[in-house]
Design a protein around this motif. Structure first.
Motif, PDB file in Angstrom:
ATOM      1  N   PHE A  31       5.529  68.616   7.776  1.00 33.59           N
ATOM      2  CA  PHE A  31       5.611  69.424   9.078  1.00 33.59           C
ATOM      3  C   PHE A  31       6.771  68.889   9.878  1.00 33.59           C
ATOM      4  N   ASP A  32       8.042  69.332   9.596  1.00 39.12           N
ATOM      5  CA  ASP A  32       9.332  69.227  10.318  1.00 39.12           C
ATOM      6  C   ASP A  32       9.538  69.908  11.497  1.00 39.12           C
ATOM      7  N   ILE A  33       9.440  69.179  12.812  1.00 39.46           N
ATOM      8  CA  ILE A  33       9.808  69.665  14.102  1.00 39.46           C
ATOM      9  C   ILE A  33      11.015  69.856  14.684  1.00 39.46           C
ATOM     10  N   TRP A  34      11.245  71.125  15.181  1.00 42.04           N
ATOM     11  CA  TRP A  34      12.788  71.538  15.716  1.00 42.04           C
ATOM     12  C   TRP A  34      12.394  71.720  17.197  1.00 42.04           C
ATOM     13  N   ASP A  35      13.011  70.570  18.050  1.00 42.20           N
ATOM     14  CA  ASP A  35      12.531  71.080  19.659  1.00 42.20           C
ATOM     15  C   ASP A  35      13.719  71.830  20.363  1.00 42.20           C
ATOM     16  N   GLY A  36      14.700  72.270  19.577  1.00 44.08           N
ATOM     17  CA  GLY A  36      15.812  72.992  20.131  1.00 44.08           C
ATOM     18  C   GLY A  36      17.166  72.133  20.285  1.00 44.08           C
ATOM     19  N   GLU A  37      16.809  71.151  20.089  1.00 41.51           N
ATOM     20  CA  GLU A  37      17.898  69.896  20.218  1.00 41.51           C
ATOM     21  C   GLU A  37      18.008  68.981  18.956  1.00 41.51           C
ATOM     22  N   ALA A  38      17.153  68.600  18.513  1.00 41.56           N
ATOM     23  CA  ALA A  38      16.953  67.509  17.329  1.00 41.56           C
ATOM     24  C   ALA A  38      15.643  67.846  16.358  1.00 41.56           C
ATOM     25  N   LEU A  39      15.930  67.711  15.236  1.00 42.54           N
ATOM     26  CA  LEU A  39      14.964  67.786  14.129  1.00 42.54           C
ATOM     27  C   LEU A  39      14.310  66.617  13.899  1.00 42.54           C
ATOM     28  N   VAL A  40      12.819  66.523  13.879  1.00 40.44           N
ATOM     29  CA  VAL A  40      12.267  65.261  13.525  1.00 40.44           C
ATOM     30  C   VAL A  40      11.487  65.646  12.223  1.00 40.44           C
ATOM     31  N   VAL A  41      11.891  64.934  11.096  1.00 37.79           N
ATOM     32  CA  VAL A  41      11.631  64.968   9.834  1.00 37.79           C
ATOM     33  C   VAL A  41      10.293  64.163   9.369  1.00 37.79           C
ATOM     34  N   ASP A  42       9.237  65.075   8.940  1.00 39.21           N
ATOM     35  CA  ASP A  42       7.730  64.652   8.460  1.00 39.21           C
ATOM     36  C   ASP A  42       8.176  63.866   7.233  1.00 39.21           C
ATOM     37  N   GLU A  43       7.958  62.462   7.232  1.00 45.62           N
ATOM     38  CA  GLU A  43       8.175  61.575   6.198  1.00 45.62           C
ATOM     39  C   GLU A  43       6.816  61.264   5.349  1.00 45.62           C
ATOM     40  N   GLU A  44       5.785  61.782   6.210  1.00 50.31           N
ATOM     41  CA  GLU A  44       4.275  61.393   5.405  1.00 50.31           C
ATOM     42  C   GLU A  44       3.504  62.525   5.191  1.00 50.31           C
ATOM     43  N   GLY A  45       3.289  63.639   5.716  1.00 49.85           N
ATOM     44  CA  GLY A  45       2.858  64.926   5.179  1.00 49.85           C
ATOM     45  C   GLY A  45       1.317  64.900   5.351  1.00 49.85           C
ATOM     46  N   LEU A  46       0.929  65.996   5.216  1.00 48.95           N
ATOM     47  CA  LEU A  46      -0.602  66.153   5.047  1.00 48.95           C
ATOM     48  C   LEU A  46      -0.957  66.677   3.858  1.00 48.95           C
ATOM     49  N   ASP A  47      -2.121  66.149   3.102  1.00 55.12           N
ATOM     50  CA  ASP A  47      -2.717  66.748   2.032  1.00 55.12           C
ATOM     51  C   ASP A  47      -3.660  67.815   2.362  1.00 55.12           C
ATOM     52  N   LEU A  48      -3.238  69.223   2.136  1.00 55.45           N
ATOM     53  CA  LEU A  48      -4.168  70.378   2.453  1.00 55.45           C
ATOM     54  C   LEU A  48      -4.454  71.189   1.185  1.00 55.45           C
ATOM     55  N   ALA A  49      -5.683  71.739   1.575  1.00 55.53           N
ATOM     56  CA  ALA A  49      -6.286  72.486   0.539  1.00 55.53           C
ATOM     57  C   ALA A  49      -5.128  73.823  -0.120  1.00 55.53           C
ATOM     58  N   SER A  50      -4.622  74.452   0.874  1.00 56.77           N
ATOM     59  CA  SER A  50      -3.933  75.702   0.550  1.00 56.77           C
ATOM     60  C   SER A  50      -2.856  76.068   1.549  1.00 56.77           C
ATOM     61  N   ARG A  51      -1.745  76.933   1.192  1.00 53.81           N
ATOM     62  CA  ARG A  51      -0.862  77.186   2.071  1.00 53.81           C
ATOM     63  C   ARG A  51      -1.494  77.881   3.311  1.00 53.81           C
ATOM     64  N   ARG A  52      -2.636  78.496   3.243  1.00 50.67           N
ATOM     65  CA  ARG A  52      -3.256  79.085   4.421  1.00 50.67           C
ATOM     66  C   ARG A  52      -3.619  77.956   5.215  1.00 50.67           C
ATOM     67  N   ALA A  53      -4.158  76.921   5.027  1.00 50.64           N
ATOM     68  CA  ALA A  53      -4.289  75.516   5.674  1.00 50.64           C
ATOM     69  C   ALA A  53      -3.259  75.153   6.292  1.00 50.64           C
ATOM     70  N   ALA A  54      -2.152  75.109   5.656  1.00 50.80           N
ATOM     71  CA  ALA A  54      -0.842  74.589   6.235  1.00 50.80           C
ATOM     72  C   ALA A  54      -0.436  75.717   7.404  1.00 50.80           C
ATOM     73  N   GLU A  55      -0.666  76.927   7.214  1.00 49.41           N
ATOM     74  CA  GLU A  55      -0.204  77.960   8.168  1.00 49.41           C
ATOM     75  C   GLU A  55      -1.063  77.537   9.313  1.00 49.41           C
ATOM     76  N   VAL A  56      -2.275  77.424   9.309  1.00 46.97           N
ATOM     77  CA  VAL A  56      -3.086  77.117  10.517  1.00 46.97           C
ATOM     78  C   VAL A  56      -2.781  75.765  11.129  1.00 46.97           C
ATOM     79  N   GLU A  57      -2.487  74.730  10.295  1.00 46.13           N
ATOM     80  CA  GLU A  57      -2.105  73.376  10.783  1.00 46.13           C
ATOM     81  C   GLU A  57      -0.761  73.663  11.602  1.00 46.13           C
TER      82      GLU A  57
END
Length: 78
Positions: free
Chosen positions: A6-32
């Motif tokens: 989950f990489d976050i863009w705040d309008g000025e900078a991108l914070v790259v997620d290096e760890e990630g999350l183990d999720l059951a499905s794409r739908r779970a990623a959408e909810v997260e």
């Protein structure tokens, strides 16, 4: 289970997620992504100038989805 990042863009900078999350499905990623975006939006200053906020979700294959929050002021017509 799949690893989603989950990489976050705040309008000025991108914070790259290096760890990630183990999720059951794409739908779970959408909810997260939606819940995370709501938490970030709650912390924004009211009417702060911003180009919006986005969470770019990716997995090992590449981009999966983009969730965005755009703050628009609407003029009331009285």
């Amino acid at each position: 289970m799949s690893q989603f990042y989950f990489d976050i863009w705040d309008g000025e900078a991108l914070v790259v997620d290096e760890e990630g999350l183990d999720l059951a499905s794409r739908r779970a990623a959408e909810v997260e992504a939606a819940l995370s975006l709501a938490d970030i939006a709650k912390q924004l200053e009211p009417f702060a100038s911003s180009d919006g906020i986005a969470i770019n979700v990716r997995d090992a294959s590449g981009p999966v989805l983009r969730a965005t929050f755009v703050d628009q002021r609407v003029r009331r017509a009285d």
